[in-house]
Design an enzyme around this catalytic site. Structure first.
Site, PDB file in Angstrom:
ATOM      1  N   LYS A  30      57.298 117.212 -35.711  1.00  0.00           N
ATOM      2  CA  LYS A  30      58.003 116.713 -34.534  1.00  0.00           C
ATOM      3  C   LYS A  30      59.402 116.199 -34.923  1.00  0.00           C
ATOM      4  O   LYS A  30      59.584 115.646 -36.005  1.00  0.00           O
ATOM      5  CB  LYS A  30      57.152 115.555 -33.975  1.00  0.00           C
ATOM      6  CG  LYS A  30      57.595 114.989 -32.658  1.00  0.00           C
ATOM      7  CD  LYS A  30      56.549 114.007 -32.155  1.00  0.00           C
ATOM      8  CE  LYS A  30      57.189 112.865 -31.396  1.00  0.00           C
ATOM      9  NZ  LYS A  30      56.211 111.888 -30.912  1.00  0.00           N
TER      10      LYS A  30
ATOM     11  N   LYS B  48      49.921 106.213 -40.459  1.00  0.00           N
ATOM     12  CA  LYS B  48      51.002 105.311 -40.876  1.00  0.00           C
ATOM     13  C   LYS B  48      50.651 104.536 -42.140  1.00  0.00           C
ATOM     14  O   LYS B  48      51.534 104.152 -42.902  1.00  0.00           O
ATOM     15  CB  LYS B  48      51.379 104.353 -39.741  1.00  0.00           C
ATOM     16  CG  LYS B  48      52.132 105.045 -38.620  1.00  0.00           C
ATOM     17  CD  LYS B  48      52.822 104.061 -37.686  1.00  0.00           C
ATOM     18  CE  LYS B  48      53.602 104.797 -36.612  1.00  0.00           C
ATOM     19  NZ  LYS B  48      54.190 103.876 -35.625  1.00  0.00           N
TER      20      LYS B  48
ATOM     21  N   LYS C  68      63.229 110.194 -35.015  1.00  0.00           N
ATOM     22  CA  LYS C  68      64.414 109.376 -35.263  1.00  0.00           C
ATOM     23  C   LYS C  68      64.411 108.802 -36.673  1.00  0.00           C
ATOM     24  O   LYS C  68      65.438 108.380 -37.170  1.00  0.00           O
ATOM     25  CB  LYS C  68      64.554 108.260 -34.230  1.00  0.00           C
ATOM     26  CG  LYS C  68      63.392 107.269 -34.124  1.00  0.00           C
ATOM     27  CD  LYS C  68      63.730 106.210 -33.091  1.00  0.00           C
ATOM     28  CE  LYS C  68      62.665 105.296 -32.606  1.00  0.00           C
ATOM     29  NZ  LYS C  68      61.410 105.611 -32.146  1.00  0.00           N
TER      30      LYS C  68
END
Ligand code: TRP
Length: 337
Positions: free
Chosen positions: A199, A117, A202
């Site tokens: 993956k 991240k 969202k």
């Protein structure tokens, strides 16, 4: 410890950092629905975690309610499970602070998700992102959780949670239950429709990559039709070498309940176009009732709010008991217990 509870405690959560996707049903929600009858379940909307990435405030508010409504639409029943919003129970942030003083700087630096991240959000590598797994440990440990259903990407955080629990228990006296990962019966991990090696997410900037649970029938059909498939023409299940078509088979399986082998057998000689049309039909039929329930639940914000207030109350009663024990053991003074 919470010895009064006869059922094992299970805790899980999803960040309200976007609209929930088909991946959430495949990887989390349908398992939760099955688990709620067997375990004492806490299903949390982890809004404090969502703050580790800059959010548009109005979106975060909306997604928090959407997320809770989707738990209900997917079949979580408040009579069986406690549904609540993380920031409504202050003990989460409070325990995270204490646990942070038991976490080594190097230990937290080794978290692979933090490293990933930090690259993804290079413009905002904040201390909260670094402390994210400690807050997650607090979520879990407050409820004397025994089981945590998590995906592969969260295993390292659960390992840290176990280490922190054991470290604290050894330093003082038994305080926390040491949780175990729960390996779900249905472990499907759905992939991006545009890059099937990634993956389904969202927060993917390409909306065609993701089926959102609120997508209407046209959007669902369009996204499935445009899904990237592999070179070749046959319908075979081979996630490693043919990730695109395998992902569509996985989606068909989720939507229809038909076993993978049976699907492959039936569509073996079908064209990609014909198979995609069948996947779209099955998915539309599967998601339409979920979406309808979601809209009903979401349109009555008063009842939803009431339910979340009640959930937070129930959660807080348990969480505060653990937190008070922790505060006492580490030597924080207070007038009476
Ligand atoms: N970090 C988890 C995820 O991104 C979400 C989460 C926060 C969680 N707290 C949790 C999951 C506690 C399980 C238990 O998927």
């Amino acid at each position: 410890m919470n010895d009064a509870s006869p059922r094992k405690v299970l805790f899980s959560g999803i960040q309200p950092s976007g609209m929930l996707t088909l991946g959430h049903i495949a990887g989390a929600l349908r398992n939760w629905v099955a688990l709620q009858h067997q375990y004492e379940c806490y299903f949390c909307v982890v809004d404090l975690h969502a703050l580790t990435v800059r959010q548009v405030p109005a979106n975060l508010r909306r997604w928090t309610l959407d997320c809770a409504a989707m738990y209900l639409a997917a079949g979580i029943e408040p009579a069986h499970a406690t549904i609540f919003v993380q920031s409504h129970v202050p003990a989460h942030a409070e325990l995270a602070w204490v646990l942070s003083t038991f976490t080594g700087f190097g230990e937290a630096s080794r978290m692979t998700q933090f490293k990933e991240k930090s690259v993804q959000h290079a413009d905002n590598v904040n201390v909260g992102l670094f402390a994210y797994p400690i807050l997650m440990a607090a979520d879990i440990l407050l409820y004397q959780t025994e089981l945590v259903p998590v995906g592969e990407d969260q295993k390292q955080h659960l390992e840290l949670t176990r280490d922190l629990a054991q470290r604290f228990n050894n330093a003082y006296s038994p305080t926390f239950t040491v949780p175990e990962p729960y390996i779900p019966t249905y472990g499907a991990r759905l992939m991006s429709l545009q890059d099937p090696r990634k993956k389904m997410s969202k927060s993917d900037p390409n909306h065609n990559a993701t089926i959102f649970l609120v997508d209407d029938n046209d959007a669902i059909r369009r996204k499935i039709q445009r899904a990237v498939t592999d070179s070749g023409t046959t319908i075979t299940y081979d996630p490693e070498h043919r990730p695109g078509i395998s992902n569509l088979i996985e989606i068909y399986h989720l939507a229809s309940g038909e076993p993978i082998e049976a699907i492959v057998e039936r569509f073996r000689d079908a064209s990609y176009a014909a198979f995609k049309a069948a996947v779209a039909d099955a998915l539309v039929a599967y998601l339409e009732p979920v979406r309808t329930r979601f809209q009903q639940i979401r349109s009555d914000e008063g009842s939803l709010a009431q339910l979340l207030v009640e959930g937070a109350r129930r959660a807080a009663r348990v969480a505060e008991r653990t937190l008070r024990n922790v505060y006492r053991k580490v030597g924080l003074w207070r007038p009476q217990y």
